[in-house]
Write a protein that holds these residues in place. Structure first.
Motif, mmCIF file in Angstrom:
data_model
loop_
_atom_site.group_PDB
_atom_site.id
_atom_site.type_symbol
_atom_site.label_atom_id
_atom_site.label_comp_id
_atom_site.label_asym_id
_atom_site.label_seq_id
_atom_site.Cartn_x
_atom_site.Cartn_y
_atom_site.Cartn_z
ATOM 1 N N ALA A 19 15.843 36.297 41.510
ATOM 2 C CA ALA A 19 15.693 34.701 42.487
ATOM 3 C C ALA A 19 15.877 33.606 40.676
ATOM 4 C CB ALA A 19 14.205 34.215 42.692
ATOM 5 N N ALA A 20 16.196 32.124 41.165
ATOM 6 C CA ALA A 20 16.349 31.565 40.344
ATOM 7 C C ALA A 20 15.111 30.250 40.069
ATOM 8 C CB ALA A 20 17.944 31.679 39.902
ATOM 9 N N THR A 21 14.665 29.519 39.696
ATOM 10 C CA THR A 21 14.283 28.545 39.373
ATOM 11 C C THR A 21 14.622 27.858 39.189
ATOM 12 O OG1 THR A 21 11.581 29.446 40.149
ATOM 13 C CG2 THR A 21 11.617 27.195 39.716
ATOM 14 N N ARG A 22 15.127 26.430 39.359
ATOM 15 C CA ARG A 22 15.803 25.456 38.415
ATOM 16 C C ARG A 22 15.503 24.030 38.937
ATOM 17 N NH1 ARG A 22 20.340 26.904 42.094
ATOM 18 N NH2 ARG A 22 19.791 26.137 43.570
ATOM 19 N N GLY A 23 15.184 23.509 37.655
ATOM 20 C CA GLY A 23 15.156 22.245 37.381
ATOM 21 C C GLY A 23 16.512 20.926 36.652
ATOM 22 N N ASP A 24 15.892 20.057 36.827
ATOM 23 C CA ASP A 24 17.209 19.524 35.700
ATOM 24 C C ASP A 24 17.744 20.173 34.266
ATOM 25 O OD1 ASP A 24 18.479 17.528 35.045
ATOM 26 O OD2 ASP A 24 17.709 16.168 34.503
ATOM 27 N N GLY A 25 18.225 20.796 34.186
ATOM 28 C CA GLY A 25 18.868 21.402 32.771
ATOM 29 C C GLY A 25 18.230 22.183 32.613
ATOM 30 N N TRP A 26 17.513 22.971 33.260
ATOM 31 C CA TRP A 26 16.704 24.319 33.026
ATOM 32 C C TRP A 26 16.594 25.239 34.417
ATOM 33 C CZ3 TRP A 26 12.981 26.151 35.835
ATOM 34 C CH2 TRP A 26 11.821 25.310 36.965
ATOM 35 N N ARG A 27 17.069 26.902 34.456
ATOM 36 C CA ARG A 27 17.164 27.769 34.901
ATOM 37 C C ARG A 27 16.306 28.878 34.110
ATOM 38 N NH1 ARG A 27 21.186 29.597 38.778
ATOM 39 N NH2 ARG A 27 21.174 31.435 39.374
ATOM 40 N N GLU A 28 15.712 29.408 35.185
ATOM 41 C CA GLU A 28 14.772 30.465 35.050
ATOM 42 C C GLU A 28 15.153 31.664 36.184
ATOM 43 O OE1 GLU A 28 10.669 30.171 33.720
ATOM 44 O OE2 GLU A 28 11.017 28.435 32.308
ATOM 45 N N GLU A 29 15.197 32.823 35.239
ATOM 46 C CA GLU A 29 15.572 33.431 36.369
ATOM 47 C C GLU A 29 14.307 34.910 37.052
ATOM 48 O OE1 GLU A 29 19.454 35.393 35.578
ATOM 49 O OE2 GLU A 29 20.593 33.854 36.342
ATOM 50 N N GLY A 30 14.232 35.600 37.612
ATOM 51 C CA GLY A 30 13.315 36.295 37.910
ATOM 52 C C GLY A 30 12.948 37.473 39.010
ATOM 53 N N CYS A 31 11.532 37.582 39.647
ATOM 54 C CA CYS A 31 11.853 38.460 40.609
ATOM 55 C C CYS A 31 10.884 37.410 41.447
ATOM 56 C CB CYS A 31 11.813 40.084 40.444
ATOM 57 S SG CYS A 31 10.180 40.077 40.334
ATOM 58 N N ALA A 32 10.978 37.494 42.775
ATOM 59 C CA ALA A 32 10.454 36.915 44.039
ATOM 60 C C ALA A 32 10.022 38.171 45.403
ATOM 61 C CB ALA A 32 11.033 35.613 44.710
ATOM 62 N N VAL A 33 9.317 37.161 45.786
ATOM 63 C CA VAL A 33 9.026 38.130 47.070
ATOM 64 C C VAL A 33 9.624 36.873 48.340
ATOM 65 C CG1 VAL A 33 7.012 37.524 48.217
ATOM 66 C CG2 VAL A 33 6.947 38.540 46.724
ATOM 67 N N LEU A 34 10.382 37.682 49.278
ATOM 68 C CA LEU A 34 10.984 36.573 50.223
ATOM 69 C C LEU A 34 10.391 37.262 51.769
ATOM 70 C CD1 LEU A 34 12.609 34.157 51.749
ATOM 71 C CD2 LEU A 34 14.813 35.942 51.757
ATOM 72 N N ASP A 35 9.864 36.239 52.286
ATOM 73 C CA ASP A 35 8.519 36.950 53.637
ATOM 74 C C ASP A 35 9.449 36.176 54.558
ATOM 75 O OD1 ASP A 35 7.886 39.131 55.163
ATOM 76 O OD2 ASP A 35 5.723 37.840 55.056
ATOM 77 N N VAL A 36 9.659 36.819 55.938
ATOM 78 C CA VAL A 36 9.399 36.236 57.539
ATOM 79 C C VAL A 36 8.556 36.866 58.746
ATOM 80 C CG1 VAL A 36 11.183 35.995 59.334
ATOM 81 C CG2 VAL A 36 12.130 36.093 56.789
#
Length: 98
Positions: A19-36
């Protein structure tokens, strides 16, 4: 994931996704949980829960996002996912693809 918001169990749909978390002018990559999941009191609602690993994202506090979908919206999402994995790819404009 230390300090997580969502419960991760054997029933979690995807307990480790890139996953990636993005903001204005930045991006951080890592892992995440996705559940349905579906709601016991409203089985026609499908909920997607997403939580970035709090140890891989420094710019935001530990948090999770939830999206509630109607059954028709969930079916539309399934169709879009199936289209995206077809050999010819997605027909969405390139600017909307990652």
């Amino acid at each position: 994931m230390a300090g997580r918001v969502l419960d991760v169990t054997a029933y979690t749909t995807l307990d480790l996704v890139e996953a990636a978390t993005r903001g204005d002018g930045w991006r951080e990559e890592g892992c995440a949980v996705l559940d349905v999941r579906s709601l016991a009191d409203d089985p026609d609602t499908v909920v997607l829960d997403f939580e970035p690993d709090p140890t891989s994202v420094d710019r935001v506090e530990p948090h999770a996002h939830s999206v509630s979908l109607t059954a028709d919206q969930a079916r539309s999402l399934v169709e879009a996912l199936e289209d995206a994995i077809e050999a010819e790819g997605s027909d969405r404009p390139r600017r909307l693809r990652s």
